[in-house]
Every structure is written in structure tokens, then in C-alpha cells.
Scaffold this active site. Structure first.
Site, PDB file in Angstrom:
ATOM      1  N   ARG A  11      15.177 -21.783   1.268  1.00 55.45           N
ATOM      2  CA  ARG A  11      15.990 -21.720   0.053  1.00 55.45           C
ATOM      3  C   ARG A  11      17.470 -21.869   0.363  1.00 55.45           C
ATOM      4  NH1 ARG A  11      15.715 -22.691  -5.295  1.00 55.45           N
ATOM      5  NH2 ARG A  11      17.208 -21.415  -6.458  1.00 55.45           N
TER       6      ARG A  11
ATOM      7  N   GLU B   2      -6.594   7.065  -3.338  1.00 51.91           N
ATOM      8  CA  GLU B   2      -7.019   7.892  -2.194  1.00 51.91           C
ATOM      9  C   GLU B   2      -5.995   8.979  -1.870  1.00 51.91           C
ATOM     10  OE1 GLU B   2      -9.363   6.238   0.969  1.00 51.91           O
ATOM     11  OE2 GLU B   2      -9.797   4.463  -0.208  1.00 51.91           O
TER      12      GLU B   2
HETATM   13  C1  LIG Z   1      -7.429   0.640  -8.888  1.00 51.79           C
HETATM   14  C2  LIG Z   1      -7.945   1.995  -8.551  1.00 51.79           C
HETATM   15  C3  LIG Z   1      -9.066   2.142  -7.747  1.00 51.79           C
HETATM   16  C4  LIG Z   1      -9.569   3.423  -7.481  1.00 51.79           C
HETATM   17  N1  LIG Z   1     -10.750   3.544  -6.776  1.00 51.79           N
HETATM   18  C5  LIG Z   1     -11.359   4.768  -6.707  1.00 51.79           C
HETATM   19  C6  LIG Z   1     -12.663   4.907  -6.143  1.00 51.79           C
HETATM   20  O1  LIG Z   1     -13.269   3.938  -5.659  1.00 51.79           O
HETATM   21  N2  LIG Z   1     -13.241   6.143  -6.165  1.00 51.79           N
HETATM   22  C7  LIG Z   1     -12.630   7.242  -6.683  1.00 51.79           C
HETATM   23  O2  LIG Z   1     -13.219   8.316  -6.688  1.00 51.79           O
HETATM   24  N3  LIG Z   1     -11.365   7.140  -7.216  1.00 51.79           N
HETATM   25  C8  LIG Z   1     -10.738   5.937  -7.244  1.00 51.79           C
HETATM   26  N4  LIG Z   1      -9.479   5.827  -7.800  1.00 51.79           N
HETATM   27  C9  LIG Z   1      -8.825   7.017  -8.324  1.00 51.79           C
HETATM   28  C10 LIG Z   1      -7.603   7.479  -7.535  1.00 51.79           C
HETATM   29  O3  LIG Z   1      -7.986   8.003  -6.297  1.00 51.79           O
HETATM   30  C11 LIG Z   1      -6.853   8.486  -8.433  1.00 51.79           C
HETATM   31  O4  LIG Z   1      -6.250   7.738  -9.468  1.00 51.79           O
HETATM   32  C12 LIG Z   1      -5.811   9.288  -7.679  1.00 51.79           C
HETATM   33  O5  LIG Z   1      -6.424  10.160  -6.753  1.00 51.79           O
HETATM   34  C13 LIG Z   1      -4.916  10.105  -8.611  1.00 51.79           C
HETATM   35  O6  LIG Z   1      -5.668  10.820  -9.524  1.00 51.79           O
HETATM   36  P1  LIG Z   1      -5.298  10.730 -11.097  1.00 51.79           P
HETATM   37  O7  LIG Z   1      -5.195   9.288 -11.441  1.00 51.79           O
HETATM   38  O8  LIG Z   1      -6.285  11.551 -11.833  1.00 51.79           O
HETATM   39  O9  LIG Z   1      -3.882  11.351 -11.204  1.00 51.79           O
HETATM   40  P2  LIG Z   1      -3.552  12.934 -11.444  1.00 51.79           P
HETATM   41  O10 LIG Z   1      -4.278  13.757 -10.448  1.00 51.79           O
HETATM   42  O11 LIG Z   1      -3.738  13.260 -12.882  1.00 51.79           O
HETATM   43  O12 LIG Z   1      -1.999  12.973 -11.106  1.00 51.79           O
HETATM   44  C14 LIG Z   1      -0.987  12.573 -12.025  1.00 51.79           C
HETATM   45  C15 LIG Z   1       0.356  12.850 -11.340  1.00 51.79           C
HETATM   46  O13 LIG Z   1       0.498  14.260 -11.104  1.00 51.79           O
HETATM   47  C16 LIG Z   1       0.765  14.482  -9.734  1.00 51.79           C
HETATM   48  N5  LIG Z   1       0.160  15.749  -9.320  1.00 51.79           N
HETATM   49  C17 LIG Z   1      -1.125  16.168  -9.507  1.00 51.79           C
HETATM   50  N6  LIG Z   1      -1.272  17.397  -8.982  1.00 51.79           N
HETATM   51  C18 LIG Z   1      -0.087  17.761  -8.456  1.00 51.79           C
HETATM   52  C19 LIG Z   1       0.409  18.920  -7.770  1.00 51.79           C
HETATM   53  N7  LIG Z   1      -0.406  19.957  -7.501  1.00 51.79           N
HETATM   54  N8  LIG Z   1       1.690  18.931  -7.368  1.00 51.79           N
HETATM   55  C20 LIG Z   1       2.499  17.886  -7.626  1.00 51.79           C
HETATM   56  N9  LIG Z   1       2.119  16.774  -8.266  1.00 51.79           N
HETATM   57  C21 LIG Z   1       0.837  16.709  -8.674  1.00 51.79           C
HETATM   58  C22 LIG Z   1       0.134  13.300  -9.005  1.00 51.79           C
HETATM   59  O14 LIG Z   1       0.678  13.124  -7.710  1.00 51.79           O
HETATM   60  C23 LIG Z   1       0.491  12.179  -9.965  1.00 51.79           C
HETATM   61  O15 LIG Z   1       1.810  11.772  -9.761  1.00 51.79           O
HETATM   62  C24 LIG Z   1      -8.919   4.564  -8.006  1.00 51.79           C
HETATM   63  C25 LIG Z   1      -7.769   4.407  -8.785  1.00 51.79           C
HETATM   64  C26 LIG Z   1      -7.293   3.154  -9.088  1.00 51.79           C
HETATM   65  C27 LIG Z   1      -6.089   3.027  -9.988  1.00 51.79           C
END
Ligand SMILES: Cc1cc2nc3c(=O)[nH]c(=O)nc-3n(C[C@H](O)[C@H](O)[C@H](O)COP(=O)(O)OP(=O)(O)OC[C@H]3O[C@@H](n4cnc5c(N)ncnc54)[C@H](O)[C@@H]3O)c2cc1C
Length: 382
Positions: free
Chosen positions: A271, A366
Site C-alpha cells: 500500500r 471457554e
Molecule cells: C460461538 C460460541 C460457541 C460456544 N461454544 C460452546 C460449547 O461448545 N459448549 C458450551 O458449553 N458452551 C459454549 N459457548 C458458551 C461460552 O462458553 C459462554 O458464552 C461463556 O462461558 C460465558 O458465559 P455466558 O455467555 O453465559 O456469560 P455470563 O456468564 O452470563 O457472563 C456475562 C458477563 O458477566 C461476567 N461475569 C460473570 N460472572 C462474573 C463474576 N463472578 N465476576 C465478574 N464478572 C462476571 C462475565 O465475565 C461476562 O462478562 C459458546 C459461546 C459462543 C458465543
């Protein structure tokens, strides 16, 4: 202390690198755009033995180790993360629980096809109402004669709805412990079992060529023999699987971060701005130097975690550090690579746009970055 790869590891890395460049790169943009699962790429990855990398030959594996899987994930993610997460989830979340905790019968029944890549398994832990707080699982399984009856739902489950998905391992509440806490167990649910519904795929920001679904269990009956390992060990099982998986996700994140460096160097040489390649400007050179620094240090972090795990030493803290650091710098590098590409970085035809869209989930899946910090702090005794 020797961080250099052995000849065998170097050969694996090169063969996956060639495959990523020659087979994945030309085909993946269309899958990404159309949100289609790359069956042909997965078939070829199976032929290369990638799905069997960390498993012994007696089960149909390649007799390698977890580090070999990480090397392959890094090289795939350097080109594309949908393909890399398909492999990561298939191996570390899909086949690994059966290998680690399954009975001989379960291993004989399921592992050969999973390790050859002919079939995929998924891992259902997260639920619509609970992710980080996995102890809050609501899905229930009740033993009725010689069958488990499962009711509940799982959210965001990778590899759960492809044409070659053969099973999902589901965590469920199976009772109450003497101290009043939930008894969690893991149960294998084969695809197509009556009462097990796979919802349509999610519309995602990134990883659009990877397969992700919500799963619903409505009086879903499976044989009692589908219990994975011991009853009541579900919590310990998924903690082990997630600890290992974090190293694999860190490797994937390093691959994405390195891919950002690769694409930025290429673009900075091509570029032109103000009469010369933008790579002549120190502002761009320093961005690329910082990106390389981040990819390199994150790589060392996952090498360290993998080495400890394979030596049978405690590795929980190091895996969390590797995942936290690698996912953070992957997001950083994707942002900077996009910046270096200017307006073209915002166009989907450039790989960095894909890297940018694929990077954010690395700080969530994860175990979120907050959860990694909780794991590290707890391990430090805070
Ligand atoms: C594309 C994709 C693929 C996935 N694949 C899989 C899979 O194959 N199998 C599977 O089981 N899961 C899977 N997941 C799920 C993934 O592991 C979860 O989305 C992740 O662990 C977060 O959980 P949650 O989305 O319920 O967020 P929440 O737990 O609701 O968290 C929301 C926010 O609150 C924060 N938080 C929560 N508790 C606390 C605390 N005690 N202190 C401070 N902050 C906190 C979190 O860090 C986050 O910022 C997948 C997700 C996506 C998007």
C-alpha cells in the site's frame, strides 16, 4: 530449557501451514459469507489425522500429544478461525471427555469415528440462563428404570448440528449431594434421539463458518449406560476439560494474532501513501513490531501451560494466564491489523476483517477474561 520444536513438531506445523494456505484460504471466504459449514475442508482435515492428534493409536488416534493439537490449531487460525474452532471443539470438547472419562465400551463405540473426523461430538455445558456460573446448571436428568430422562436446554453449543454430528455430552443435575449442593453428572446423548431437538443455527458476528446451536431436551431418554464416568463427577469433569481447552484456545488466539502480523506485513509493503509504501513509516513499523511482540509472548505462555500439563504438573493457573493473555492480544492485533489496512480493513474480502470479527469471542468462550482472572487469583490464594 529449549523452546525450539522437534523435527517431528516442525514437520506437523509445516504440513498444517501448507494445508491452511492451499486448501483453507481459497475456500473459506465463501463459507464465511454464506454461513455454511466447510464439510470438504473438515473431511480433508480428517484424512490428515488432525482429529486424532492427541490420542493413542489403539483408539484410532495419531499417538501425538496435546501440544501437537495446539500447533495445528495455531497454524489453522493463522488463516481462519472457524475451521480452527471446529477442530478445537471436536477434539478438546467433543472426543476428549469420552477418552478421559468414558468406559471401554463407550470408547470402542464412539472414538474411532470421532478421531478420524468422520463424525463430530459436541460438549453441552452452557445454558441460556447460565454460562460462567456453570454450577447453576438447570438441565435435569432423572434415572427411570434403566434410562435417563433429560429435560432442559443448552446454549451456544459448537459442532452440535452438523450432518456429521454424532453425539453431545450434556451436563445435568442428577440429584442433591449430602451437603445440599447439586449433584452434576455428564450424559452422552446421541444425535437423533427422540426428545432431543437442535434449534436453527445462531446468527453470529464471527466464526460464521462454524456450527453453533441451542439444544432442547424434552423428556429425552437415553440408556443408563450413557452416563459418562461416575455419577456426580460432572463438575470435576468439565473443570478438567475446560482447563485443557484453555490451552487450545490460547493456541488458536496466537494463530489469529500471528495471522494479523502476516497480513499487515504484506499490506504495508504493497500500500502506497504519500509516495511510498506505508511500511516505510515508523508508525506502521512500530504497530507491526508490537503485534509480533504480543504474538510471541502469548505463544510462550501457551507452550509453558502445555508443557506443564503434559508433564503431569499443576497447570490450571498457567492455562488461564495463557488464555487470558492470548485472547487479549488477539483482539489487540486484530484491531491494529484492521487499522493498518485502512478502509480495506473494513471490507469483508480482506482476511483481517474476518480476524477482527473472529477475535472478540476469544475473550468470552471457554471462560471469559473475568473468569480467567478469578481462576488465577484463586490459585494465588487471594
Ligand atoms: C460461538 C460460541 C460457541 C460456544 N461454544 C460452546 C460449547 O461448545 N459448549 C458450551 O458449553 N458452551 C459454549 N459457548 C458458551 C461460552 O462458553 C459462554 O458464552 C461463556 O462461558 C460465558 O458465559 P455466558 O455467555 O453465559 O456469560 P455470563 O456468564 O452470563 O457472563 C456475562 C458477563 O458477566 C461476567 N461475569 C460473570 N460472572 C462474573 C463474576 N463472578 N465476576 C465478574 N464478572 C462476571 C462475565 O465475565 C461476562 O462478562 C459458546 C459461546 C459462543 C458465543
Amino acid at each position: 530449557m529449549d523452546f525450539r520444536l522437534s523435527e517431528e513438531q516442525e514437520a506437523l506445523r509445516e504440513s498444517v501451514r501448507d494445508f491452511a494456505r492451499e486448501v483453507v484460504a481459497p475456500a473459506i471466504a465463501e463459507h464465511y459469507e454464506q454461513h455454511t459449514f466447510p464439510y470438504e475442508i473438515v473431511r480433508q482435515m480428517g484424512k490428515m489425522g488432525l482429529f486424532g492428534l492427541p490420542f493413542p493409536e489403539e483408539h484410532g488416534g495419531m499417538g501425538g500429544d496435546y501440544f501437537a493439537l495446539c500447533l495445528a490449531l495455531e497454524e489453522l487460525a493463522r488463516v481462519d478461525s472457524s475451521v480452527a474452532i471446529t477442530l478445537e471443539a471436536a477434539v478438546s470438547l467433543g472426543a476428549m471427555p469420552i477418552y478421559r472419562f468414558g468406559t471401554d465400551e463407550q470408547k470402542v463405540l464412539w472414538l474411532p469415528k470421532l478421531l478420524s473426523g468422520e463424525a463430530l461430538a459436541a460438549f453441552g455445558l452452557t445454558e441460556p440462563g447460565t454460562g460462567s456460573d456453570a454450577g447453576g446448571t438447570q438441565t435435569r436428568a432423572v434415572l427411570d428404570g434403566d434410562e435417563w430422562v433429560i429435560n432442559g436446554s443448552k446454549a451456544f453449543i459448537t459442532n452440535s448440528g452438523t450432518d456429521i454430528t454424532t453425539l453431545v455430552t450434556v451436563t445435568a443435575v442428577t440429584g442433591t449431594k449430602p451437603d445440599g449442593s447439586k449433584e452434576l453428572s455428564t450424559i452422552i446423548v446421541p444425535s437423533g434421539t427422540p426428545g432431543f431437538t437442535v434449534a436453527p443455527g445462531y446468527s453470529k458476528v464471527g466464526w460464521t463458518a462454524s456450527d453453533t446451536h441451542e439444544l432442547i431436551f424434552d423428556d429425552c431418554r437415553v440408556p443408563a449406560a450413557n452416563l459418562l464416568g461416575e455419577r456426580g463427577r460432572g463438575f470435576a469433569q468439565f473443570l478438567r476439560i475446560l482447563d485443557e481447552g484453555r490451552i487450545a484456545i490460547a493456541a488458536l488466539a496466537v494463530g489469529l494474532a500471528q495471522g494479523c502480523v502476516d497480513e499487515s506485513i504484506k499490506y504495508a509493503k504493497e500500500r502506497q501513501a504519500f509516495g511510498q509504501p506505508i511500511g516505510n513509516y515508523q508508525a506502521i513499523q512500530f504497530k507491526i513490531a508490537d503485534m509480533e511482540l504480543k504474538a510471541h509472548t502469548a505463544r510462550l505462555a501457551y507452550y509453558d501451560a502445555a508443557a506443564r500439563m503434559m508433564a503431569g504438573e499443576p497447570f490450571k493457573r498457567q492455562a488461564a494466564i495463557a488464555k487470558l493473555h492470548a485472547s487479549t492480544i488477539a483482539v489487540d492485533n486484530a484491531r491494529e491489523a484492521t487499522q493498518i489496512h485502512g478502509g480495506y480493513g473494513f471490507m469483508n474480502e480482506y482476511p483481517v476483517a474476518r480476524f477482527w470479527r473472529d477475535s472478540k469471542i476469544l475473550e468470552i468462550g471457554e471462560g471469559t477474561s473475568e473468569v480467567q482472572r478469578m481462576v488465577i487469583a484463586r490459585d494465588l490464594g487471594v
